[in-house]
Motif scaffolding. Structure first.
Motif, PDB file in Angstrom:
ATOM      1  N   ALA A   7     -40.623 -12.839 -22.082  1.00  0.00           N
ATOM      2  CA  ALA A   7     -40.060 -12.637 -20.753  1.00  0.00           C
ATOM      3  C   ALA A   7     -39.291 -13.880 -20.299  1.00  0.00           C
ATOM      4  CB  ALA A   7     -41.164 -12.301 -19.757  1.00  0.00           C
ATOM      5  N   GLY A   8     -39.813 -15.052 -20.597  1.00  0.00           N
ATOM      6  CA  GLY A   8     -39.129 -16.296 -20.243  1.00  0.00           C
ATOM      7  C   GLY A   8     -37.805 -16.450 -20.975  1.00  0.00           C
ATOM      8  N   LEU A   9     -37.802 -16.122 -22.254  1.00  0.00           N
ATOM      9  CA  LEU A   9     -36.568 -16.202 -23.024  1.00  0.00           C
ATOM     10  C   LEU A   9     -35.527 -15.211 -22.503  1.00  0.00           C
ATOM     11  CD1 LEU A   9     -38.050 -16.624 -26.609  1.00  0.00           C
ATOM     12  CD2 LEU A   9     -36.658 -18.302 -25.375  1.00  0.00           C
ATOM     13  N   LEU A  10     -35.983 -13.993 -22.187  1.00  0.00           N
ATOM     14  CA  LEU A  10     -35.059 -13.009 -21.630  1.00  0.00           C
ATOM     15  C   LEU A  10     -34.494 -13.486 -20.294  1.00  0.00           C
ATOM     16  CD1 LEU A  10     -36.843  -9.632 -22.460  1.00  0.00           C
ATOM     17  CD2 LEU A  10     -34.701 -10.489 -23.428  1.00  0.00           C
ATOM     18  N   ALA A  11     -35.330 -14.119 -19.470  1.00  0.00           N
ATOM     19  CA  ALA A  11     -34.863 -14.639 -18.180  1.00  0.00           C
ATOM     20  C   ALA A  11     -33.837 -15.744 -18.384  1.00  0.00           C
ATOM     21  CB  ALA A  11     -36.046 -15.142 -17.360  1.00  0.00           C
ATOM     22  N   LEU A  12     -34.077 -16.629 -19.358  1.00  0.00           N
ATOM     23  CA  LEU A  12     -33.106 -17.687 -19.649  1.00  0.00           C
ATOM     24  C   LEU A  12     -31.778 -17.105 -20.112  1.00  0.00           C
ATOM     25  CD1 LEU A  12     -35.337 -20.314 -21.487  1.00  0.00           C
ATOM     26  CD2 LEU A  12     -34.184 -20.622 -19.282  1.00  0.00           C
ATOM     27  N   ILE A  13     -31.844 -16.094 -20.941  1.00  0.00           N
ATOM     28  CA  ILE A  13     -30.620 -15.459 -21.432  1.00  0.00           C
ATOM     29  C   ILE A  13     -29.870 -14.801 -20.275  1.00  0.00           C
ATOM     30  CG2 ILE A  13     -29.729 -13.599 -22.896  1.00  0.00           C
ATOM     31  CD1 ILE A  13     -32.043 -14.364 -24.889  1.00  0.00           C
ATOM     32  N   GLU A  14     -30.606 -14.111 -19.410  1.00  0.00           N
ATOM     33  CA  GLU A  14     -29.964 -13.474 -18.255  1.00  0.00           C
ATOM     34  C   GLU A  14     -29.330 -14.514 -17.331  1.00  0.00           C
ATOM     35  OE1 GLU A  14     -29.350 -10.264 -18.074  1.00  0.00           O
ATOM     36  OE2 GLU A  14     -30.434 -10.080 -19.955  1.00  0.00           O
ATOM     37  N   ASP A  15     -30.003 -15.647 -17.128  1.00  0.00           N
ATOM     38  CA  ASP A  15     -29.434 -16.732 -16.312  1.00  0.00           C
ATOM     39  C   ASP A  15     -28.159 -17.274 -16.951  1.00  0.00           C
ATOM     40  OD1 ASP A  15     -31.464 -16.463 -14.482  1.00  0.00           O
ATOM     41  OD2 ASP A  15     -32.581 -18.240 -15.163  1.00  0.00           O
ATOM     42  N   ALA A  16     -28.178 -17.415 -18.263  1.00  0.00           N
ATOM     43  CA  ALA A  16     -26.999 -17.921 -18.970  1.00  0.00           C
ATOM     44  C   ALA A  16     -25.838 -16.934 -18.846  1.00  0.00           C
ATOM     45  CB  ALA A  16     -27.339 -18.177 -20.440  1.00  0.00           C
TER      46      ALA A  16
END
Length: 93
Positions: A7-16
């Motif tokens: 979930a954290g990685l997906l959030a980072l990708i979405e932020d990027a």
């Protein structure tokens, strides 16, 4: 990998992506395969936990393992280097 990390990685990708990056580039920078990111996204937030005790789709079937062990016993020591059959005959792999 724990669901929280995914979930954290997906959030980072979405932020990027929101900052103008491509999802592919963000995933590559984070060291995550883009196909894997796609599967995580398709599962949704409630589907990020992996099932415990699953069987790898590419794993050997019981009858395949038995056939390899039988061949190893029938052929004996013909290899000079360790092989898959060494692990199967000694309880490894």
């Amino acid at each position: 990998m724990p669901a929280e990390v995914k979930a954290g990685l997906l959030a980072l990708i979405e932020d990027a992506v929101a900052a103008g990056w491509s999802a592919r580039r963000a995933a590559q920078l984070l060291g995550v395969d883009t196909d894997r990111v796609g599967r995580w996204r398709a599962r949704g937030p409630d589907g990020l936990d992996d099932a415990v005790g699953g069987v790898a789709l590419h794993g050997l079937l019981d009858w395949e393992r038995a056939a390899i062990v039988d061949l190893r016993h029938a052929w004996g020591e013909i290899d000079r280097v360790p092989s898959v059959s060494d692990g199967l005959c000694t309880g490894g792999a």
